[in-house]
Design an enzyme around this catalytic site. Structure first.
Site, PDB file in Angstrom:
ATOM      1  N   TYR A 148       0.854  -1.181   0.000  1.00 54.15           N
ATOM      2  CA  TYR A 148       0.000   0.000   0.000  1.00 54.15           C
ATOM      3  C   TYR A 148       0.888   1.228   0.000  1.00 54.15           C
ATOM      4  CZ  TYR A 148      -3.333   3.542   1.662  1.00 54.15           C
ATOM      5  OH  TYR A 148      -4.111   4.665   1.798  1.00 54.15           O
ATOM      6  N   ASP A 159       9.253   2.737  -0.007  1.00 57.03           N
ATOM      7  CA  ASP A 159       8.194   3.377   0.766  1.00 57.03           C
ATOM      8  C   ASP A 159       8.338   2.926   2.216  1.00 57.03           C
ATOM      9  OD1 ASP A 159       5.970   4.390   1.957  1.00 57.03           O
ATOM     10  OD2 ASP A 159       4.543   3.633   0.476  1.00 57.03           O
ATOM     11  N   LYS A 178       4.048   8.849   9.095  1.00 56.54           N
ATOM     12  CA  LYS A 178       3.735   8.231  10.393  1.00 56.54           C
ATOM     13  C   LYS A 178       4.665   8.705  11.525  1.00 56.54           C
ATOM     14  CE  LYS A 178       0.802   4.794   8.474  1.00 56.54           C
ATOM     15  NZ  LYS A 178       0.915   4.110   7.204  1.00 56.54           N
TER      16      LYS A 178
HETATM   17  C1  LIG Z   1       0.318   4.679   5.842  1.00 56.85           C
HETATM   18  C2  LIG Z   1       1.091   4.447   4.596  1.00 56.85           C
HETATM   19  C3  LIG Z   1       0.996   5.312   3.483  1.00 56.85           C
HETATM   20  C4  LIG Z   1       0.021   6.455   3.433  1.00 56.85           C
HETATM   21  O1  LIG Z   1       0.312   7.436   4.367  1.00 56.85           O
HETATM   22  P1  LIG Z   1      -0.863   8.462   4.778  1.00 56.85           P
HETATM   23  O2  LIG Z   1      -0.204   9.396   5.726  1.00 56.85           O
HETATM   24  O3  LIG Z   1      -1.944   7.630   5.378  1.00 56.85           O
HETATM   25  O4  LIG Z   1      -1.299   9.135   3.518  1.00 56.85           O
HETATM   26  C5  LIG Z   1       1.812   5.070   2.407  1.00 56.85           C
HETATM   27  N1  LIG Z   1       2.668   4.041   2.385  1.00 56.85           N
HETATM   28  C6  LIG Z   1       2.776   3.191   3.422  1.00 56.85           C
HETATM   29  C7  LIG Z   1       3.764   2.078   3.358  1.00 56.85           C
HETATM   30  C8  LIG Z   1       1.974   3.356   4.547  1.00 56.85           C
HETATM   31  O5  LIG Z   1       2.077   2.474   5.558  1.00 56.85           O
END
Ligand SMILES: *Cc1c(COP(=O)(O)O)cnc(C)c1O
Length: 430
Positions: free
Chosen positions: A147, A242, A270
């Protein structure tokens, strides 16, 4: 035992349904995966959340990751209060983002340049734009089971056929957008090699969660991640790690540090904001210098690098640099998960972890590394456990596809208490 109280929450949710789509501002919060009506929380403290009914829960969701220090860490709170007195939104240059940028730059060698944004989604969207500009190519390769937030080109699923072209996975994302993303299964070197063989020269970047943790915890073989780097670079494509969830979580330097790899571009979020809205994309200076006003890739933000978020983030990261913090978190979680496996076993569940990230999942015959390894009825089984745990005062993420987080506030005593409660819950569902 106890009885879950949710009368006030239910009333609030009914009102929410009148003003917000599905009653929420992010889908998982609605409890659709586990059924029932969501609890409303009014307060967080350390390892605990308190519902509007005044009941206390051991919180293993921790805001889906940001709260690695737990709720209301006193050192972070102090900085937050001090910063309020300075004002919290300037829309101009200030020293606070500089201090945070320098701190990250100092400790993470692959962060030659960094740009702050307000979410992980925004970080990913911007990193993709940079990659396309740098390579003068259009296609992006992502993995099924990773994701990356909700940018259009990432809301895609594997299409039919072996070529790996994606189709849209959300209404409102046109197929012509999805068609520029290739989708490959995780843990599948052959499929990866096939996509690069047929379309390698079209691919601007490969984006991967080096620790996929948004469809359960799909731990990858290090050789697979290395293969991603090798094939991408051999084909003139960039690698975007990511690390929105794994960055500052499984090590200060995230999975890049654990695997000893150097991303061309990396995204954070995060933990980076310590619970306030911060994301960042970072990496090679030649790539980041393509971004405006240094270069011609446009990206901007009214609320970007606001002082409150920057100082909260820095206070959090400073604390994480303390002696042995990651070892402590990891040892504690390893011990916890070892016992958790035993406690959950009678209910047909297993648990795994990497550092302080853990995942409860139905028992499987082999390591769960990609979407096809996932149990089909995962949420049906998980829902029973989830609701029984709520009764006992333990709050997990309201979906079996979400991972759990142990924070520094989860002391050994809290974790022992949690295990007792989980044991009771299991005895009542088997
Ligand atoms: C949470 C997350 C996102 C999205 O971040 P948001 O601040 O919710 O937009 C993207 N990539 C990864 C791996 C994530 O865990």
């Amino acid at each position: 035992m106890r009885n879950l109280k949710n009368d006030i929450s239910n009333g609030l949710f009914q009102r929410s349904l009148q003003v917000a789509p599905g009653g929420v501002h992010s889908p998982v919060r609605a409890f659709k995966s586990v059924g029932g009506s969501p609890l409303f929380f009014e307060r967080g403290e350390g390892a605990y959340l308190f519902s509007v009914e005044g009941q206390r829960f051991i919180d293993f969701c921790q805001s889906f990751g940001p709260n690695i220090l737990g709720h209301r860490d006193p050192d972070v709170e102090k900085v937050l209060r001090e910063t309020v007195e300075l004002g919290w939104c300037f829309g101009a240059c200030e020293p606070y983002s500089l201090e945070l940028a320098e701190f990250i730059h100092l400790h993470l060698p692959w962060v030659e340049r960094i740009r702050f944004v307000c979410s992980g989604t925004e970080a990913v969207m911007s990193a993709l734009r940079v990659a396309r500009a740098a390579t003068n190519r259009t296609a992006i390769l992502k993995f099924d089971g990773c994701y990356h937030g909700h940018a259009d080109s990432m809301l895609v699923k594997a299409g039919s056929g072996l070529a790996g072209r994606a189709s849209s996975d959300s209404a409102g994302v046109p197929d012509f957008v999805a068609a520029h993303t290739f989708v490959c299964p995780l843990d599948d070197d052959e499929a990866l090699e096939r996509i690069f063989k047929t379309s390698g020269k079209e691919i601007a970047a490969v984006i991967i969660e080096p620790m996929p943790a948004n469809y359960g915890l799909l731990l990858q073989r290090p050789e697979f991640v290395q293969n991603v780097f090798d094939l991408a670079h051999a084909n003139g494509a960039l690698v975007i790690l990511d690390e929105v969830i794994s960055g500052f979580r499984v090590a200060f330097g995230g999975m890049a540090e654990r695997l000893g790899v150097t991303p061309d571009l990396v995204t954070y979020g995060k933990i980076l904001g310590g619970g306030l809205a911060v994301g960042a994309y970072a990496g090679r200076a030649d790539l980041l210098n393509l971004v405006a006003p240094a270069g011609s890739v446009y990206q901007a933000g009214t609320l970007s690098a606001n002082p409150l978020a920057m100082r909260t983030g820095l206070a959090t990261l400073r604390k994480l640099r303390g002696d042995g913090i990651y070892d402590l978190l990891e040892e504690r979680t390893n011990r916890f998960v070892l016992q958790l496996k035993e406690v959950l076993s009678p209910a047909g569940f297993d648990a795994i972890n990497l550092g302080s990230v853990f995942w409860i999942h139905p028992k499987a015959k082999k390591p769960v590394r990609n979407l096809t390894d996932l149990a089909a009825n995962l949420n049906v089984q998980y829902a029973k456990l989830f609701h029984q745990l709520l009764e006992k005062g333990v709050y997990l993420a309201p979906s079996g596809y979400e991972v759990g987080f142990v924070s520094l506030a989860h002391s050994d005593a809290v974790l022992e208490d949690a295990l007792e409660k989980i044991k009771e819950a299991v005895s009542e569902i088997v």
